[in-house]
Design a protein around this motif. Structure first.
Motif, mmCIF file in Angstrom:
data_model
loop_
_atom_site.group_PDB
_atom_site.id
_atom_site.type_symbol
_atom_site.label_atom_id
_atom_site.label_comp_id
_atom_site.label_asym_id
_atom_site.label_seq_id
_atom_site.Cartn_x
_atom_site.Cartn_y
_atom_site.Cartn_z
ATOM 1 N N GLU A 43 -3.730 11.951 0.394
ATOM 2 C CA GLU A 43 -4.867 11.874 -0.502
ATOM 3 C C GLU A 43 -5.223 10.409 -0.826
ATOM 4 O OE1 GLU A 43 -5.191 12.861 -5.163
ATOM 5 O OE2 GLU A 43 -3.968 14.235 -3.951
ATOM 6 N N GLU A 44 -4.180 9.603 -1.034
ATOM 7 C CA GLU A 44 -4.460 8.242 -1.498
ATOM 8 C C GLU A 44 -4.833 7.282 -0.381
ATOM 9 O OE1 GLU A 44 -1.775 8.088 -5.561
ATOM 10 O OE2 GLU A 44 -1.312 6.715 -3.940
ATOM 11 N N THR A 45 -4.261 7.491 0.826
ATOM 12 C CA THR A 45 -4.582 6.542 1.891
ATOM 13 C C THR A 45 -5.378 7.183 3.021
ATOM 14 O OG1 THR A 45 -2.551 7.022 3.072
ATOM 15 C CG2 THR A 45 -2.464 5.258 1.486
ATOM 16 N N GLY A 46 -5.394 8.492 3.112
ATOM 17 C CA GLY A 46 -6.161 9.150 4.162
ATOM 18 C C GLY A 46 -5.466 9.220 5.495
ATOM 19 N N SER A 47 -4.200 8.772 5.541
ATOM 20 C CA SER A 47 -3.485 8.795 6.814
ATOM 21 C C SER A 47 -2.515 9.962 6.816
ATOM 22 C CB SER A 47 -2.733 7.485 6.993
ATOM 23 O OG SER A 47 -1.614 7.677 7.794
ATOM 24 N N VAL A 48 -2.548 10.778 7.892
ATOM 25 C CA VAL A 48 -1.645 11.933 7.903
ATOM 26 C C VAL A 48 -0.233 11.533 8.284
ATOM 27 C CG1 VAL A 48 -3.351 13.705 8.291
ATOM 28 C CG2 VAL A 48 -2.379 12.508 10.233
ATOM 29 N N ASN A 49 -0.077 10.376 8.942
ATOM 30 C CA ASN A 49 1.260 9.883 9.227
ATOM 31 C C ASN A 49 1.730 9.096 8.000
ATOM 32 O OD1 ASN A 49 3.518 8.591 10.098
ATOM 33 N ND2 ASN A 49 2.648 7.878 12.020
ATOM 34 N N ILE A 50 2.690 9.687 7.278
ATOM 35 C CA ILE A 50 3.052 9.088 5.993
ATOM 36 C C ILE A 50 3.745 7.738 6.196
ATOM 37 C CG2 ILE A 50 4.264 9.493 3.831
ATOM 38 C CD1 ILE A 50 2.009 11.318 4.213
ATOM 39 N N VAL A 51 4.491 7.621 7.303
ATOM 40 C CA VAL A 51 5.152 6.335 7.547
ATOM 41 C C VAL A 51 4.104 5.237 7.689
ATOM 42 C CG1 VAL A 51 6.680 5.077 9.062
ATOM 43 C CG2 VAL A 51 7.113 7.449 8.613
ATOM 44 N N THR A 52 3.021 5.564 8.381
ATOM 45 C CA THR A 52 1.942 4.580 8.499
ATOM 46 C C THR A 52 1.329 4.270 7.150
ATOM 47 O OG1 THR A 52 1.442 5.276 10.721
ATOM 48 C CG2 THR A 52 -0.300 4.161 9.548
ATOM 49 N N SER A 53 1.150 5.313 6.356
ATOM 50 C CA SER A 53 0.527 5.046 5.062
ATOM 51 C C SER A 53 1.450 4.180 4.200
ATOM 52 C CB SER A 53 0.169 6.337 4.338
ATOM 53 O OG SER A 53 1.303 6.910 3.770
ATOM 54 N N VAL A 54 2.771 4.302 4.411
ATOM 55 C CA VAL A 54 3.670 3.409 3.673
ATOM 56 C C VAL A 54 3.607 2.005 4.264
ATOM 57 C CG1 VAL A 54 6.053 2.968 3.035
ATOM 58 C CG2 VAL A 54 5.199 5.273 3.004
ATOM 59 N N VAL A 55 3.674 1.919 5.602
ATOM 60 C CA VAL A 55 3.763 0.601 6.244
ATOM 61 C C VAL A 55 2.492 -0.210 6.024
ATOM 62 C CG1 VAL A 55 3.864 -0.541 8.485
ATOM 63 C CG2 VAL A 55 5.434 1.268 7.979
ATOM 64 N N VAL A 56 1.345 0.421 6.198
ATOM 65 C CA VAL A 56 0.109 -0.353 6.102
ATOM 66 C C VAL A 56 -0.531 -0.225 4.725
ATOM 67 C CG1 VAL A 56 -2.105 -0.805 7.173
ATOM 68 C CG2 VAL A 56 -0.238 0.000 8.533
ATOM 69 N N GLY A 57 -0.357 0.926 4.096
ATOM 70 C CA GLY A 57 -1.015 1.129 2.816
ATOM 71 C C GLY A 57 -0.205 0.615 1.648
ATOM 72 N N TYR A 58 0.823 1.394 1.282
ATOM 73 C CA TYR A 58 1.567 1.051 0.072
ATOM 74 C C TYR A 58 2.305 -0.272 0.200
ATOM 75 C CZ TYR A 58 0.814 5.887 -1.298
ATOM 76 O OH TYR A 58 0.246 7.061 -1.636
ATOM 77 N N ARG A 59 2.924 -0.494 1.365
ATOM 78 C CA ARG A 59 3.699 -1.721 1.536
ATOM 79 C C ARG A 59 3.065 -2.617 2.582
ATOM 80 N NH1 ARG A 59 8.156 -1.208 -1.272
ATOM 81 N NH2 ARG A 59 8.921 -3.141 -0.395
ATOM 82 N N GLY A 60 1.745 -2.728 2.542
ATOM 83 C CA GLY A 60 1.047 -3.529 3.538
ATOM 84 C C GLY A 60 1.425 -4.994 3.495
ATOM 85 N N PHE A 61 1.795 -5.453 2.333
ATOM 86 C CA PHE A 61 2.131 -6.865 2.198
ATOM 87 C C PHE A 61 3.401 -7.201 2.965
ATOM 88 C CE2 PHE A 61 2.585 -10.641 -0.733
ATOM 89 C CZ PHE A 61 1.415 -11.228 -0.301
#
Lengths: 227, 119, 491
Positions: A43-61
């Motif tokens: 819902e928050e990042t729109g990516s169905v691969n949660i690892v990707t949403s963590v790597v690029v979204g939540y922990r993009g820095f």
């Protein structure tokens, strides 16, 4: 004597860690932030691969730091190894046989295609920029092994690497300008599980894929040419 | 036996870490030391992945409908491992290049014999 | 509204585009670190007044902590940022003429990455992010140590890399253990959940962190790499490594001990470790004939002194420790820069080759003398208030242990004085043996300007220590008040 001392030291560390591990039983349900990412990630990042949403979204820095680590290692390797070794050793390389040569030339574009597929679909399937980049670099390694007369154009690989790095930072800065936060996901998130979804994540992953691919290819190039 | 089945993954991961540490601390050859560092890295990555695992969990990818969120493993350690692997590769590449240079200068990779600089 | 994230991102972006400027002209490349660090200096100075009122918190990507990564620009963070930008800026001017060898492009990229990594470490509020930036710092310093590519520098880079990589592995293991237990990576969130360090399961990660960061900070049993690495790197890099890199290692360690774990029970141990480091460093420095090795050992000693002062853990002690840190950063950078140019001219690192330099290179020799006096702790230079504060802070505690340790610290200062005066004596009071090149040589401006600016700071802050004590006091209170830190990040 040294060995005995080392073994003793390791035993002490092992004892400490064993005691510490009691608090981390195996196979327990997920942790606090892990739960949040799985439940809210799509819902928050729109990516169905949660690892990707963590790597690029939540922990993009972290990811920005990570490509910088690789960048530093590439540049450092070039600085360490590439000193005054332009034509000191003229190695005689036996040309590969026709089959190997043709096979390499046949496989090269296919591997590039697979690598590109993997980093473009990073938000949908397991994979992403680093994996895709590594596959692309392996294509160049194959080319070096099979077709010994072919070389990477150094300026081209530098340019691709630079474009990748700059895209990442530019996307982040645009997010800062629009949404007050660096790497803010300013594009529409779209329908989950579509190719064009998840906002900036595919763009960032393409940038990472290009950068990692050219960096690893640069490492291979440096190690083969100059050592 | 329950102890083993509970902790076998941890034992494996830390076994690798300690083998690596032993190699780094004892071996004389620089290449072996670099291999040791690489083994430590692998061990730590396995350890991180093990922390995030839950029994019968699947990969945290909602690739098809019907996957339940509470059957998925923790995605954070996987993201951390991705970072850790890249950092490990970076250190490995740099170490290899230094080893190449060191061999060119000294003609040996035996770390005990390379001691130009002392206290 | 200036965002602290720019302090990290803009230098990083500029580091990425250095090759592009290299396509246009090879001459532009050396100005890029200059521009980037000038930008950093301006931004951090503009943030300064705001941070002193209230720490600035920034989250990345629009996710609130603990889910996203956050940056915390508190007083201590901004103090370090200003120091890094200032010293980095001056050293980048110094490098204009100093770095002439082969791949200048790679030198400038790595130099910029080193300072970016250091800035990232001091600003981040997430333990894994701290690790990543720490790795940027470490990897670029490994490569910069090996930059000359000769026998000694490669050897010291190998030593540095093996020890540093082991340290990083230990840190990563510690992070894994913490994540397994608490399920979060945000430092404030972790700190809020850690009750005490008496439990073994928390004590083990603490030990792993202290060992891991201790390698980079060169705390006593882990400092074998430092004299080699700092003495065989280019002098401009030695200045940055001695002035910034080891301090950042110390910062990371102190941040983990104070904020993350709130570990008061381990402080006595750290204090003893600090004094041992101090004595070992000073004693080894005393025996050196090579000037850069002497300065490097002196850095080990100073780190020990800082660790001692910081682990007194009273407001006054931490202020003294941070003051010492500022004075060491300025003083040791100045010493390395001045010594580096004298080595460049005389062609030898031996102290005896410096004889008569006071006449040949009057300005550089004068700056070196001022730096040396400041490090020893003579008034009216910046080193004096720092050491005075540390001694006073230790005596305030009114315990037997502190009094004994103070005795050792004063002893170490005497040793320090002895070997620095030996160099100063060689500079001014000994005649040069070979009389063929006795003409005066004035260094180029790009070398003199950074040296003069650093000298200026040393004298001015030495006379008016009030200029920086306010910042240091609020930094000390940031370190001591864990609860405030936790509350400000996780409301």
């Amino acid at each position: 004597m040294r060995k005995l001392f080392v073994i003793l030291l390791l035993l002490i560390i092992a004892g400490g860690i064993t005691l510490s591990l009691k608090e981390i039983p195996f196979g327990i349900p997920k942790t606090k932030i892990g739960d949040h990412f799985i439940n809210k990630g799509v819902e928050e990042t729109g990516s169905v691969n949660i690892v990707t949403s963590v790597v690029v979204g939540y922990r993009g820095f972290d990811t920005l730091g990570e490509i910088t680590v690789l960048f530093a290692a590439t540049i450092g390797l070039g600085a360490v190894i590439g000193t005054f070794r332009k034509n000191s050793v003229n190695r005689e390389v036996e040309a590969a046989s026709l089959i190997v040569y043709t096979g390499c030339r046949f496989l090269f574009p296919v591997i590039l295609l697979v690598g590109t597929y993997i980093f473009i679909h990073g938000h949908l399937t397991p994979g992403g920029g680093f994996q895709g980049g590594a596959i692309i670099a392996s294509a160049f390694l194959l080319m070096y092994l099979g077709c010994s007369n072919k070389r990477i154009k150094e300026n081209l690989s530098k340019t691709v690497e630079m474009i990748g790095g700059l895209t990442f930072i530019a996307v982040g800065i645009i997010g800062l300008a629009i949404g007050q936060d660096f790497l803010f996901n300013f594009l529409p998130k779209g329908e989950p599980a579509e190719l064009l979804s998840a906002g900036i994540i595919p763009i960032v992953y393409i940038a990472i894929g290009l950068k990692v691919g050219s960096e690893l290819a640069g490492i291979i190039d440096n190690l083969i040419q100059k050592s | 036996m329950t102890f083993l089945s509970e902790y076998i993954y941890y034992i494996g991961a830390f076994g690798l870490i300690f083998i690596g540490l032993y190699i780094v601390l004892v071996k004389k050859n620089l290449i072996k030391v670099i291999i040791g560092l690489s083994i430590i890295d692998t061990g730590i990555n396995l350890f991180l992945i093990t922390i995030g695992y839950i029994r019968d969990g699947t990969a945290p990818v909602f690739s098809k409908p019907g996957l339940k969120a509470n059957e998925m493993v923790d995605p954070v350690p996987q993201a951390l491992v991705l970072t850790a692997i890249v950092i490990g590769v970076a250190i490995l590449a740099l170490a290899i290049s230094l080893a190449v240079k060191l061999y060119k200068h000294h003609g040996t990779l035996n770390l005990r014999k390379i001691n130009e600089q002392k206290w | 509204m200036v965002n602290p994230v720019l302090l990290i991102v803009i230098p990083l972006g500029l580091a990425f585009v250095v090759p592009f400027f290299g396509f246009i002209s090879k001459k532009i490349e050396k100005f890029i670190p200059f521009v980037a660090l000038f930008f950093n200096l301006i931004v951090s100075l503009r943030l300064f007044p705001r941070v002193l009122e209230q720490p600035v918190h920034v989250s990345i990507g629009g996710f609130v902590p603990p889910f996203g990564i956050n940056l915390v620009a508190g007083p201590i963070g901004i103090l370090f940022t200003v120091l890094i930008a200032l010293v980095g800026f001056l050293v980048s001017i110094y490098a204009f003429d100093y770095i002439k060898e082969k791949d200048q492009e790679k030198y400038h990229i790595l130099y910029l990455l080193l300072l970016t990594g250091a800035t990232g470490v001091v600003l981040t509020g997430d333990i894994f992010n701290l690790f990543v930036f720490f790795e940027i710092l470490c990897i670029s310093s490994y490569s910069l140590v090996a930059y000359f590519g000769d026998k000694t520098s490669i050897e010291s880079a190998v030593k540095y890399l093996i020890q540093g990589a082991l340290g990083s592995c230990l840190i990563l293991m510690g992070i894994g253990l913490l994540y397994g237990q608490f399920g979060t990576l945000n430092m404030a969130d972790l700190a809020g959940n850690i009750k005490s360090v008496h439990s073994v399961s928390i004590f083990v990660p603490l030990v792993l962190f202290i060992t891991g960061f201790g390698v980079e900070a060169a705390i006593f049993p882990l400092n074998a790499w430092l004299p080699d690495a700092h003495s065989s790197a280019p002098s401009s890099i030695s200045a940055v490594l001695s002035g910034i890199a080891i301090e950042v290692g110390l910062y990371a360690m102190i941040r983990v001990v104070f904020t993350l774990f709130g570990a008061s029970s381990i402080l006595t141990f750290l204090m003893l470790l600090g004094v041992i480091t101090l004595l070992i460093g000073e004693l080894c420095a005393f025996c050196q004939e090579n000037i850069k090795r002497m300065l490097a050992y002196s850095s080990i000693g100073q780190i020990g002194l800082m660790l001692f002062a910081l682990s007194i853990a009273s407001s006054y002690g931490i202020t003294g420790g941070l003051f010492q840190l500022v004075s060491h950063t300025l003083g040791k950078s100045l010493l390395f820069l001045a010594a580096g140019y004298m080595i460049y001219r005389s062609g030898s690192m031996n102290i005896s080759s410096f004889e008569g330099m006071g006449k040949r290179m009057p300005y550089t020799a004068l700056a070196f003398t001022i730096g040396a006096f400041s490090i020893v702790g003579l008034p009216p230079f910046i080193g004096f208030p720092g050491k005075l504060m540390i001694v006073k802070a230790a005596l305030f505690e009114q315990e037997m242990l502190y009094t004994v340790l103070i005795f050792f610290i004063l002893l170490a200062t005497v040793i320090e004085g002895a070997y620095y005066f030996r160099v100063v004596q060689a500079l001014y009071f000994k005649e040069e043996k070979n009389t063929q090149n006795q003409k005066r040589e004035i260094a180029p401006l790009s070398i003199l300007i950074p040296i003069f600016i650093l000298t200026g700071f040393i004298v001015v802050i030495g006379i008016y220590p009030k200029l920086i004590t306010d910042v240091l006091v609020s930094s000390a209170s940031e370190l001591l008040n864990r609860a405030d830190y936790i509350k400000s990040v996780m409301p």
